[in-house]
Design a protein around this motif. Structure first.
Motif, PDB file in Angstrom:
ATOM      1  N   ARG A 195       0.853  -1.184   0.000  1.00 33.32           N
ATOM      2  CA  ARG A 195       0.000   0.000   0.000  1.00 33.32           C
ATOM      3  C   ARG A 195       0.891   1.236   0.000  1.00 33.32           C
ATOM      4  N   ASN A 196       0.425   2.291  -0.599  1.00 36.82           N
ATOM      5  CA  ASN A 196       1.162   3.555  -0.564  1.00 36.82           C
ATOM      6  C   ASN A 196       1.118   4.172   0.821  1.00 36.82           C
ATOM      7  N   VAL A 197      -0.001   3.994   1.520  1.00 31.56           N
ATOM      8  CA  VAL A 197      -0.166   4.527   2.871  1.00 31.56           C
ATOM      9  C   VAL A 197      -0.181   3.322   3.814  1.00 31.56           C
ATOM     10  N   VAL A 198       0.919   3.126   4.526  1.00 33.09           N
ATOM     11  CA  VAL A 198       1.134   1.907   5.303  1.00 33.09           C
ATOM     12  C   VAL A 198       0.055   1.686   6.352  1.00 33.09           C
ATOM     13  N   TYR A 199      -0.267   2.703   7.138  1.00 31.99           N
ATOM     14  CA  TYR A 199      -1.228   2.491   8.218  1.00 31.99           C
ATOM     15  C   TYR A 199      -2.599   2.096   7.680  1.00 31.99           C
TER      16      TYR A 199
ATOM     17  N   VAL B  80      -0.919  -6.083  16.634  1.00 31.16           N
ATOM     18  CA  VAL B  80       0.330  -6.028  17.391  1.00 31.16           C
ATOM     19  C   VAL B  80       1.389  -5.384  16.507  1.00 31.16           C
ATOM     20  N   MET B  81       2.052  -4.363  17.050  1.00 36.09           N
ATOM     21  CA  MET B  81       3.095  -3.652  16.315  1.00 36.09           C
ATOM     22  C   MET B  81       4.330  -3.507  17.181  1.00 36.09           C
ATOM     23  N   ALA B  82       5.481  -3.441  16.533  1.00 32.03           N
ATOM     24  CA  ALA B  82       6.731  -3.219  17.258  1.00 32.03           C
ATOM     25  C   ALA B  82       7.068  -1.738  17.270  1.00 32.03           C
ATOM     26  N   SER B  83       7.629  -1.300  18.379  1.00 32.79           N
ATOM     27  CA  SER B  83       8.145   0.059  18.511  1.00 32.79           C
ATOM     28  C   SER B  83       9.657  -0.013  18.330  1.00 32.79           C
ATOM     29  N   HIS B  84      10.267   1.110  18.011  1.00 32.77           N
ATOM     30  CA  HIS B  84      11.718   1.131  17.804  1.00 32.77           C
ATOM     31  C   HIS B  84      12.509   1.029  19.101  1.00 32.77           C
TER      32      HIS B  84
ATOM     33  N   GLY C 276       6.370   6.048  16.409  1.00 31.52           N
ATOM     34  CA  GLY C 276       6.525   6.304  14.988  1.00 31.52           C
ATOM     35  C   GLY C 276       5.201   6.725  14.382  1.00 31.52           C
ATOM     36  N   SER C 277       5.268   7.383  13.251  1.00 28.89           N
ATOM     37  CA  SER C 277       4.055   7.923  12.643  1.00 28.89           C
ATOM     38  C   SER C 277       3.070   6.825  12.253  1.00 28.89           C
TER      39      SER C 277
ATOM     40  N   VAL D  82      -2.073   4.116  13.376  1.00 26.61           N
ATOM     41  CA  VAL D  82      -2.826   2.883  13.623  1.00 26.61           C
ATOM     42  C   VAL D  82      -3.555   2.997  14.957  1.00 26.61           C
ATOM     43  N   LEU D  83      -2.862   3.457  15.989  1.00 24.81           N
ATOM     44  CA  LEU D  83      -3.494   3.638  17.304  1.00 24.81           C
ATOM     45  C   LEU D  83      -4.681   4.588  17.225  1.00 24.81           C
ATOM     46  N   THR D  84      -4.528   5.653  16.471  1.00 21.33           N
ATOM     47  CA  THR D  84      -5.568   6.671  16.372  1.00 21.33           C
ATOM     48  C   THR D  84      -6.800   6.183  15.622  1.00 21.33           C
TER      49      THR D  84
END
Length: 81
Positions: A27-31, A47-51, A62-63, A68-70
């Protein structure tokens, strides 16, 4: 690279008897891709990883994770990566 990473996860899950299904999308827009896939698959958790940043940067996700959270309709779990 994503396919190789998913294959490694699949092998680890199989060894432990844990069901696993993985897929890749573009996708062009990942979220948006993450949210569309979660909805299409009927996911009840993202589930997502943070840096794993430290200091002041640790307060800012990260943006992609932030968006995704929002916008997610299901719970989102952020793990330190």
């Amino acid at each position: 690279m994503a396919g190789q990473a998913l294959e490694g996860i699949a092998q680890g899950c199989k060894a432990e008897g844990v069901p696993f299904a993985g897929d890749t999308i573009e996708r062009n827009v990942v979220y948006e891709g993450i949210l569309e896939t979660a909805e299409a698959e009927g996911c009840d958790l993202i589930v997502m990883a943070s840096h794993g940043r430290q200091g002041v940067q640790a307060l800012i996700l990260g943006s992609v994770a932030q968006k995704v959270l929002t916008h997610a309709k299901v719970p989102v779990l952020i793990v330190k990566g």
